[in-house]
Design an enzyme around this catalytic site. Structure first.
Site, PDB file in Angstrom:
ATOM      1  N   LYS A  31       0.807  -1.225   0.000  1.00  6.85           N
ATOM      2  CA  LYS A  31       0.000   0.000   0.000  1.00  6.85           C
ATOM      3  C   LYS A  31       0.842   1.277   0.000  1.00  6.85           C
ATOM      4  O   LYS A  31       0.392   2.313  -0.483  1.00  6.85           O
ATOM      5  CB  LYS A  31      -0.964   0.007   1.200  1.00  6.85           C
ATOM      6  CG  LYS A  31      -2.078  -1.014   1.075  1.00  6.85           C
ATOM      7  CD  LYS A  31      -3.053  -0.913   2.234  1.00  6.85           C
ATOM      8  CE  LYS A  31      -4.130  -1.970   2.149  1.00  6.85           C
ATOM      9  NZ  LYS A  31      -5.125  -1.845   3.222  1.00  6.85           N
ATOM     10  N   ASP A  52      -9.894   2.744   1.823  1.00  7.26           N
ATOM     11  CA  ASP A  52      -9.991   2.288   3.223  1.00  7.26           C
ATOM     12  C   ASP A  52     -10.482   3.451   4.089  1.00  7.26           C
ATOM     13  O   ASP A  52     -11.250   3.264   5.036  1.00  7.26           O
ATOM     14  CB  ASP A  52      -8.619   1.859   3.756  1.00  7.26           C
ATOM     15  CG  ASP A  52      -8.189   0.490   3.257  1.00  7.26           C
ATOM     16  OD1 ASP A  52      -9.066  -0.314   2.890  1.00  7.26           O
ATOM     17  OD2 ASP A  52      -6.974   0.222   3.232  1.00  7.26           O
TER      18      ASP A  52
HETATM   19  P1  NAP Z   1       0.959  -2.872  10.258  1.00  4.71           P
HETATM   20  O1  NAP Z   1       1.352  -1.717   9.395  1.00  4.71           O
HETATM   21  O2  NAP Z   1       1.836  -4.071  10.317  1.00  4.71           O
HETATM   22  O3  NAP Z   1       0.748  -2.306  11.766  1.00  4.71           O
HETATM   23  C1  NAP Z   1       0.365  -3.147  12.819  1.00  4.71           C
HETATM   24  C2  NAP Z   1       0.421  -2.388  14.147  1.00  4.71           C
HETATM   25  O4  NAP Z   1      -0.062  -3.302  15.140  1.00  4.71           O
HETATM   26  C3  NAP Z   1       1.824  -1.954  14.550  1.00  4.71           C
HETATM   27  O5  NAP Z   1       1.764  -0.648  15.077  1.00  4.71           O
HETATM   28  C4  NAP Z   1       2.214  -2.966  15.635  1.00  4.71           C
HETATM   29  O6  NAP Z   1       2.974  -2.421  16.705  1.00  4.71           O
HETATM   30  C5  NAP Z   1       0.864  -3.338  16.212  1.00  4.71           C
HETATM   31  N1  NAP Z   1       0.904  -4.695  16.768  1.00  4.71           N
HETATM   32  C6  NAP Z   1       1.137  -5.859  16.105  1.00  4.71           C
HETATM   33  N2  NAP Z   1       1.102  -6.899  16.961  1.00  4.71           N
HETATM   34  C7  NAP Z   1       0.871  -6.386  18.199  1.00  4.71           C
HETATM   35  C8  NAP Z   1       0.744  -6.949  19.507  1.00  4.71           C
HETATM   36  N3  NAP Z   1       0.840  -8.275  19.701  1.00  4.71           N
HETATM   37  N4  NAP Z   1       0.505  -6.134  20.547  1.00  4.71           N
HETATM   38  C9  NAP Z   1       0.398  -4.790  20.363  1.00  4.71           C
HETATM   39  N5  NAP Z   1       0.522  -4.195  19.154  1.00  4.71           N
HETATM   40  C10 NAP Z   1       0.749  -4.979  18.090  1.00  4.71           C
HETATM   41  O7  NAP Z   1      -0.473  -3.435   9.833  1.00  4.71           O
HETATM   42  P2  NAP Z   1      -1.701  -2.627   9.170  1.00  4.71           P
HETATM   43  O8  NAP Z   1      -1.563  -2.666   7.690  1.00  4.71           O
HETATM   44  O9  NAP Z   1      -1.836  -1.323   9.842  1.00  4.71           O
HETATM   45  O10 NAP Z   1      -2.949  -3.572   9.507  1.00  4.71           O
HETATM   46  C11 NAP Z   1      -3.334  -3.780  10.843  1.00  4.71           C
HETATM   47  C12 NAP Z   1      -4.637  -4.565  10.948  1.00  4.71           C
HETATM   48  O11 NAP Z   1      -5.709  -3.868  10.333  1.00  4.71           O
HETATM   49  C13 NAP Z   1      -4.609  -5.960  10.313  1.00  4.71           C
HETATM   50  O12 NAP Z   1      -5.169  -6.851  11.244  1.00  4.71           O
HETATM   51  C14 NAP Z   1      -5.514  -5.841   9.114  1.00  4.71           C
HETATM   52  O13 NAP Z   1      -6.187  -7.043   8.832  1.00  4.71           O
HETATM   53  C15 NAP Z   1      -6.502  -4.767   9.583  1.00  4.71           C
HETATM   54  N6  NAP Z   1      -7.118  -4.068   8.442  1.00  4.71           N
HETATM   55  C16 NAP Z   1      -8.460  -4.210   8.259  1.00  4.71           C
HETATM   56  C17 NAP Z   1      -9.074  -3.574   7.190  1.00  4.71           C
HETATM   57  C18 NAP Z   1     -10.552  -3.747   6.995  1.00  4.71           C
HETATM   58  O14 NAP Z   1     -11.037  -3.459   5.893  1.00  4.71           O
HETATM   59  N7  NAP Z   1     -11.274  -4.162   7.991  1.00  4.71           N
HETATM   60  C19 NAP Z   1      -8.331  -2.800   6.295  1.00  4.71           C
HETATM   61  C20 NAP Z   1      -6.956  -2.668   6.519  1.00  4.71           C
HETATM   62  C21 NAP Z   1      -6.355  -3.325   7.599  1.00  4.71           C
HETATM   63  P3  NAP Z   1       4.585  -2.123  16.613  1.00  4.71           P
HETATM   64  O15 NAP Z   1       4.690  -0.838  15.832  1.00  4.71           O
HETATM   65  O16 NAP Z   1       4.991  -1.970  18.026  1.00  4.71           O
HETATM   66  O17 NAP Z   1       5.180  -3.294  15.896  1.00  4.71           O
END
Ligand code: NAP
Length: 285
Positions: free
Chosen positions: A70, A106
């Site tokens: 993205k 999104d």
């Molecule tokens: P990302 O860029 O990898 O960011 C994930 C964030 O979650 C990071 O800040 C990370 O913290 C934190 N994290 C991961 N594991 C953790 C844990 N065990 N405890 C506390 N914090 C934790 O991912 P993203 O692209 O933002 O996506 C995140 C989520 O949103 C995914 O589950 C995805 O499926 C969902 N999503 C849903 C939609 C929808 O349409 N519903 C659309 C987009 C995304 P650190 O910085 O400390 O590593």
């Protein structure tokens, strides 16, 4: 029948795993009798540039872009919609006569889900966002553009939260913004004032459904809407805890549906009834 006029749509990501997007888009294409097709394309990183350039050569109408591209696709496009540029993330590409433009649907999907499914007006509300990745960037920009009165950003790595906040300060200099660590001592008192909590971490997502909740359940209360952007499972450990605390709850399914509906509209001009896609998404569970 497919012919030389068939417009190709798709999903680009790596790895793709199982995605319901082809089913949703193709069902609407069929119902509307359009000469389009939507296909999944699993593209390795070293071939991303070729794949995006190929959209022009093969006259695709557009694609959705998902994890982990993205951000990376921004540099490969001819133009970026201002909202997507502000967020720094593109999930939809439209090919308009050989020029590729990037959008972030999104953003629209999240706002529409909170407004329509959550029956919640963000204007003047205090919002807590958990996580500081790409989706947190979308969520923060979305709630700020809708007039949230305060936005708090908590992340395991609080430096990453500070970085994201710096960006929001440039775009929204008058907004009340604060970042901090994801620690109960930091958020327990703060939570009492929060109207909307948006969890953008993958904690509790299948197959690790026993993980979480990401926040101390004792801090949740009944005067808040809790949104977990995970949609599989339907009810994460966070939403279970929020329900027990008497809070209103939403999972991420609405956002997934609405972002796809907005992308479909950008490509075809047609508006889809969300209930059609909601039923379809439920039927394949
Ligand atoms: P990302 O860029 O990898 O960011 C994930 C964030 O979650 C990071 O800040 C990370 O913290 C934190 N994290 C991961 N594991 C953790 C844990 N065990 N405890 C506390 N914090 C934790 O991912 P993203 O692209 O933002 O996506 C995140 C989520 O949103 C995914 O589950 C995805 O499926 C969902 N999503 C849903 C939609 C929808 O349409 N519903 C659309 C987009 C995304 P650190 O910085 O400390 O590593």
């Amino acid at each position: 029948m497919f012919d030389i006029n068939t417009r190709i749509l798709g999903l680009v990501g790596y790895p793709l795993g199982h995605s319901i997007s082809p089913l949703l888009h193709n069902s609407s294409i069929k119902k509307l009798g359009l000469n389009y097709i939507y296909l999944p394309f699993q593209v390795e990183e070293e071939r991303l540039r070729e794949a995006i350039e190929g959209l022009k050569a093969l006259n695709f109408r557009g694609v959705n872009v998902t994890i982990p591209y993205k951000k990376k696709v921004l540099a490969l496009l001819d133009s970026i919609d201002p909202q997507a540029a502000r967020i720094g993330s593109v999930n939809t590409i439209v090919n308009d006569e050989g020029l590729l433009k990037g959008y972030n649907t999104d953003f629209d999907g999240l706002i529409r889900m909170i407004r329509e499914d959550g029956n919640f007006d963000i204007k003047g509300k205090k919002v807590l966002i958990i996580g500081a990745g790409g989706t947190a960037s979308t969520a923060g920009t979305a709630v700020l553009s809708e007039g949230a009165s305060a936005v708090y950003l908590l992340n395991r790595n609080s430096e990453k939260a500070e970085e994201l906040l710096k960006k929001w300060r440039e775009d929204y200099p008058d907004a009340y913004l604060k970042a901090g660590p994801l620690e109960p001592v930091y958020y327990n008192d703060l939570m009492k004032e929060i109207d909307l909590l948006v969890d953008t971490t993958p904690v509790g997502m299948a197959p690790d459904t026993d993980a979480g909740p990401v926040i101390d359940p004792a801090s949740l209360h009944s005067n808040m809407l809790v949104v977990d952007l995970v949609y599989n499972p339907e009810e994460t450990s966070l939403l279970k805890a929020a329900g027990k605390a008497g809070a209103a709850c939403l999972n991420g399914m609405g956002m997934l549906l609405y972002q796809g509906i907005e992308s479909f509209k950008l490509w075809t001009g047609y508006e889809i009834d969300p209930e059609e896609w909601r039923k379809l998404a439920k039927s394949i569970k």
